[in-house]
Design an enzyme around this catalytic site. Structure first.
Site, PDB file in Angstrom:
ATOM      1  N   ARG A  20       0.865  -1.189   0.000  1.00  0.00           N
ATOM      2  CA  ARG A  20       0.000   0.000   0.000  1.00  0.00           C
ATOM      3  C   ARG A  20       0.895   1.231   0.000  1.00  0.00           C
ATOM      4  NH1 ARG A  20      -2.559   1.009   5.374  1.00  0.00           N
ATOM      5  NH2 ARG A  20      -1.047   2.715   5.367  1.00  0.00           N
ATOM      6  N   HIS A  45      -3.727   4.679   4.412  1.00  0.00           N
ATOM      7  CA  HIS A  45      -4.880   3.764   4.298  1.00  0.00           C
ATOM      8  C   HIS A  45      -6.015   4.438   3.520  1.00  0.00           C
ATOM      9  CE1 HIS A  45      -7.974   0.901   5.174  1.00  0.00           C
ATOM     10  NE2 HIS A  45      -8.688   1.827   5.767  1.00  0.00           N
ATOM     11  N   TYR A  86       2.873   5.481  11.957  1.00  0.00           N
ATOM     12  CA  TYR A  86       3.077   4.093  12.380  1.00  0.00           C
ATOM     13  C   TYR A  86       3.989   3.280  11.461  1.00  0.00           C
ATOM     14  CZ  TYR A  86      -0.856   3.470   9.079  1.00  0.00           C
ATOM     15  OH  TYR A  86      -1.681   3.505   7.973  1.00  0.00           O
TER      16      TYR A  86
END
Ligand SMILES: Cc1ncc(C[n+]2csc(CCOP(=O)(O)OP(=O)(O)O)c2C)c(N)n1
Ligand SMILES: [Mg+2]
Length: 348
Positions: A245, A249, A258
């Site tokens: 990815r 998100h 993160y």
């Protein structure tokens, strides 16, 4: 892991699938369209012209490779990160944008496309795909049903129930997992202790394969084989397409909180478009002039789709109430009146 094109776009001659020049250009064109339309959606979101959006950046090979061999009679149950699949199946881009602009009408699939509305509830589409497979078996129609989902979906009960049922009843389902290493902030290693996701198929009595999800030729080959097996009554297959990815998100997320940016940089080197471009160039099918013309044509159709989407009715706050029940419950009716009174009072 099945890989046909390496990170430098070099091809494994013994595994190279036979595509015509036109087919190769079509596949590349859809990948370019996916990237361009995706980048546009992100810009529109930043300008307040589109709602929360889940980017497909980096998933072009998985998505286009999954869709290419589908036939009109097959069924597809996708998830929310699947722009390339929508584009490859000929779904109108303006409709796709309209949905992300907040209007449910954007997911009303045009007649003749066996494409279910994509699922936001993680893994719920897997059960629908297995159900459609049971229906096909019952009616003895030789078709395949494809469902796509992320690595995060494999921790849901729906995934295990779906695969178990598919194995027992030999449904013609092709499960395609886009393992993009993250489920929001949960990394792949916290998702499962299993070495691969594909190996989970063995426990349900059918085959699982791992493919390089940034290598469109590998995805195409694995999906073609799985579709043929499904249509021939040989049951389901689980394909794990290993990808990354590249973006956050969604536009509501900040992945820098993160994950290590170096990881993203490492994956940039495996870019699915660049690899395929090198391959096409080697075959004499790609040069700067071809790229320039393709980019111009693509940008033009994306702009046209945006204009069409923006000319459609915008969603209203009342729409939230409209599409859950055929007849609203008394509680919803009361809440809708409250909302209407509020909107009137605040002059909106
Ligand atoms: C049943 C359910 N639980 C939680 C969520 C919130 N949620 C949305 S996307 C997501 C992670 C999905 O990760 P993955 O399946 O790997 O797909 P990706 O977003 O990486 O493509 C979660 C937890 C949801 N939509 N549905
Ligand atoms: Mg994921």
């Amino acid at each position: 892991m099945l890989q046909i094109l390496d990170d430098e776009g070099r091809v494994r001659k013994d595994l190279e699938p036979a595509f015509s020049p036109d087919e190769l250009k079509k596949i590349y064109g859809w990948m370019v369209m996916t990237r361009t339309a995706d980048a546009k959606a992100l810009k529109l979101q930043r300008q307040g012209r589109l709602g929360t959006y889940a980017s497909s950046l980096g998933h072009e090979a998985c998505q286009v490779g999954t869709a290419f061999f589908l036939r009109p009679e097959d069924w597809v149950f996708p998830y929310f990160r699947d722009l390339g699949l929508y584009i490859s199946l000929g779904y109108p881009l303006d409709l796709y944008y309209h949905y992300w602009m907040g209007h449910e009408a954007g997911l009303r699939t045009p007649d003749g496309l066996n494409l279910f509305s994509f699922a936001i509830p993680v893994a719920s589409q897997i059960l629908h795909a297995v159900g459609a497979g049971i229906a096909a078996n019952y009616r003895k129609i030789p078709l395949a049903v494809v469902t796509t989902f992320g690595d995060g979906a494999t921790s849901e009960g729906d995934f295990h129930e779906g695969l178990n049922y598919a194995g027992v009843f030999k449904t013609p389902t092709v499960f395609v997992c886009y393992n993009n290493q993250w489920a929001i902030s949960t990394p792949r290693k916290r998702q499962t202790a299993a070495e691969t996701i594909a190996q989970k198929a063995l426990a349900y009595g059918f085959s699982g394969v791992v493919v390089d999800g940034n290598d469109v030729l590998a995805v195409l080959s694995a999906v073609r084989e799985a579709l043929e097996r499904a249509r021939a009554g040989q049951g389901p297959t689980l394909i794990e397409a290993v990808t990354y990815r590249m973006g956050h998100h969604t536009t509501s997320d900040d992945a820098t909180k993160y994950r290590d940016e170096n990881e993203v940089k490492e994956w940039e080197k495996k870019d699915p478009l660049r690899r395929f471009q090198i391959y096409l160039k080697g075959k004499g099918l790609w040069d700067d002039a071809f790229e320039k013309e393709l980019q111009e044509k693509t940008a033009e159709s994306v702009e046209k789709a945006v204009a069409e989407a923006e000319s459609r009715p915008a969603a209203t706050p009342e729409d939230v109430f409209a599409h859950t029940y055929a007849t609203m419950t008394p509680q919803l009716t009361e809440q809708l009146s409250e909302l209407e009174a509020f909107l009137k009072e605040s002059g909106r």
